[in-house]
Design a protein around this motif. Structure first.
Motif, PDB file in Angstrom:
ATOM      1  N   VAL A  48     -25.581 -69.470  51.367  1.00 37.22           N
ATOM      2  CA  VAL A  48     -26.025 -70.514  51.297  1.00 37.22           C
ATOM      3  C   VAL A  48     -24.533 -71.726  50.315  1.00 37.22           C
ATOM      4  CG1 VAL A  48     -27.909 -70.632  51.764  1.00 37.22           C
ATOM      5  CG2 VAL A  48     -27.372 -70.651  49.363  1.00 37.22           C
ATOM      6  N   SER A  49     -24.368 -71.480  49.180  1.00 37.10           N
ATOM      7  CA  SER A  49     -23.224 -71.968  48.552  1.00 37.10           C
ATOM      8  C   SER A  49     -22.354 -71.252  47.870  1.00 37.10           C
ATOM      9  CB  SER A  49     -23.966 -72.901  47.690  1.00 37.10           C
ATOM     10  OG  SER A  49     -22.717 -73.779  47.011  1.00 37.10           O
ATOM     11  N   CYS A  50     -20.883 -71.670  48.327  1.00 38.64           N
ATOM     12  CA  CYS A  50     -19.853 -70.775  46.795  1.00 38.64           C
ATOM     13  C   CYS A  50     -19.221 -71.738  46.177  1.00 38.64           C
ATOM     14  CB  CYS A  50     -19.037 -69.865  48.164  1.00 38.64           C
ATOM     15  SG  CYS A  50     -17.748 -68.625  46.926  1.00 38.64           S
ATOM     16  N   VAL A  51     -19.177 -71.262  45.182  1.00 35.84           N
ATOM     17  CA  VAL A  51     -18.343 -71.812  44.407  1.00 35.84           C
ATOM     18  C   VAL A  51     -16.778 -71.156  43.506  1.00 35.84           C
ATOM     19  CG1 VAL A  51     -18.256 -73.362  41.845  1.00 35.84           C
ATOM     20  CG2 VAL A  51     -19.687 -73.435  42.942  1.00 35.84           C
ATOM     21  N   ARG A  52     -15.860 -71.240  44.320  1.00 36.95           N
ATOM     22  CA  ARG A  52     -14.780 -71.219  44.219  1.00 36.95           C
ATOM     23  C   ARG A  52     -13.840 -70.485  42.771  1.00 36.95           C
ATOM     24  NH1 ARG A  52     -11.644 -70.184  48.052  1.00 36.95           N
ATOM     25  NH2 ARG A  52     -10.776 -68.348  46.752  1.00 36.95           N
ATOM     26  N   LYS A  53     -13.499 -69.203  42.750  1.00 34.23           N
ATOM     27  CA  LYS A  53     -12.839 -69.679  41.188  1.00 34.23           C
ATOM     28  C   LYS A  53     -11.855 -70.100  40.350  1.00 34.23           C
ATOM     29  CE  LYS A  53     -10.171 -65.180  42.973  1.00 34.23           C
ATOM     30  NZ  LYS A  53     -10.220 -63.981  43.024  1.00 34.23           N
ATOM     31  N   VAL A  64     -27.483 -77.026  53.933  1.00 35.58           N
ATOM     32  CA  VAL A  64     -28.209 -77.137  52.753  1.00 35.58           C
ATOM     33  C   VAL A  64     -27.637 -77.658  52.246  1.00 35.58           C
ATOM     34  CG1 VAL A  64     -29.395 -74.687  52.096  1.00 35.58           C
ATOM     35  CG2 VAL A  64     -26.711 -75.782  51.873  1.00 35.58           C
ATOM     36  N   LYS A  65     -26.869 -78.963  53.155  1.00 39.25           N
ATOM     37  CA  LYS A  65     -25.186 -79.356  52.653  1.00 39.25           C
ATOM     38  C   LYS A  65     -25.946 -80.823  52.891  1.00 39.25           C
ATOM     39  CE  LYS A  65     -22.090 -78.593  54.871  1.00 39.25           C
ATOM     40  NZ  LYS A  65     -20.187 -78.647  55.776  1.00 39.25           N
TER      41      LYS A  65
END
Length: 122
Positions: A48-53, A64-65
Motif C-alpha cells: 500500500v505504501s513505500c517510503v524510499r531510503k 489508498v492514495k
C-alpha cells in the motif's frame, strides 16, 4: 536479530482513522526502503505504501492514495502509516517491511515484521 514490529491496529467504523507504527531494529534502517503491506482475509497481499531510503520519496497504491500517509524517522528507526477515511475494504493485516532495493512486489521485501489487524466495520 532483525525485528520489525507493527502496532496500532484495531476495530474502527467506516470513515474513521487509525495510525499504525513500525519499530525496526537489528539492521541498518537507513539503507532500506520501508513498505507497508497488507494481507486481505483471502490472503492476497498488496503493497500500500513505500517510503524510499534515499530521498524519502513515497508511493501509494491507487486504493489508498489520498487517504493514507506514510512517513519514516531514520533517527529513531521507525515508521508510521496514518490511515483516514477508512473503508471496510481496508480490512486486513498490516505489515511493515524493509527492502534494500526497489521492491514493487511483496515478495521482494527482505524483512517482514509481525502484522497488526485492522478491521473496518460498515
Amino acid at each position: 536479530e532483525v525485528q520489525l514490529q507493527a502496532s496500532g491496529g484495531g476495530l474502527v467504523q467506516t470513515g474513521g482513522s487509525l495510525r499504525l507504527s513500525c519499530a525496526a531494529s537489528g539492521f541498518r534502517f537507513v539503507d532500506y526502503d520501508l513498505g507497508w503491506i497488507r494481507q486481505y482475509p483471502d490472503k492476497r497481499l498488496e503493497v500500500v505504501s513505500c517510503v524510499r531510503k534515499q530521498n524519502g520519496g513515497i508511493s501509494y497504491s491507487d486504493s489508498v492514495k489520498g487517504r493514507f500517509t506514510a512517513s519514516r524517522d531514520n533517527a529513531k528507526s521507525t515508521g508510521s502509516l496514518e490511515m483516514n477515511s477508512l473503508k471496510p475494504e481496508d480490512t486486513a493485516v498490516y505489515y511493515c517491511a524493509a527492502a534494500n532495493r526497489i521492491a514493487p512486489r511483496p515478495s521482494e521485501y527482505d524483512y517482514w515484521g509481525q502484522g497488526t489487524q485492522v478491521t473496518v466495520s460498515s
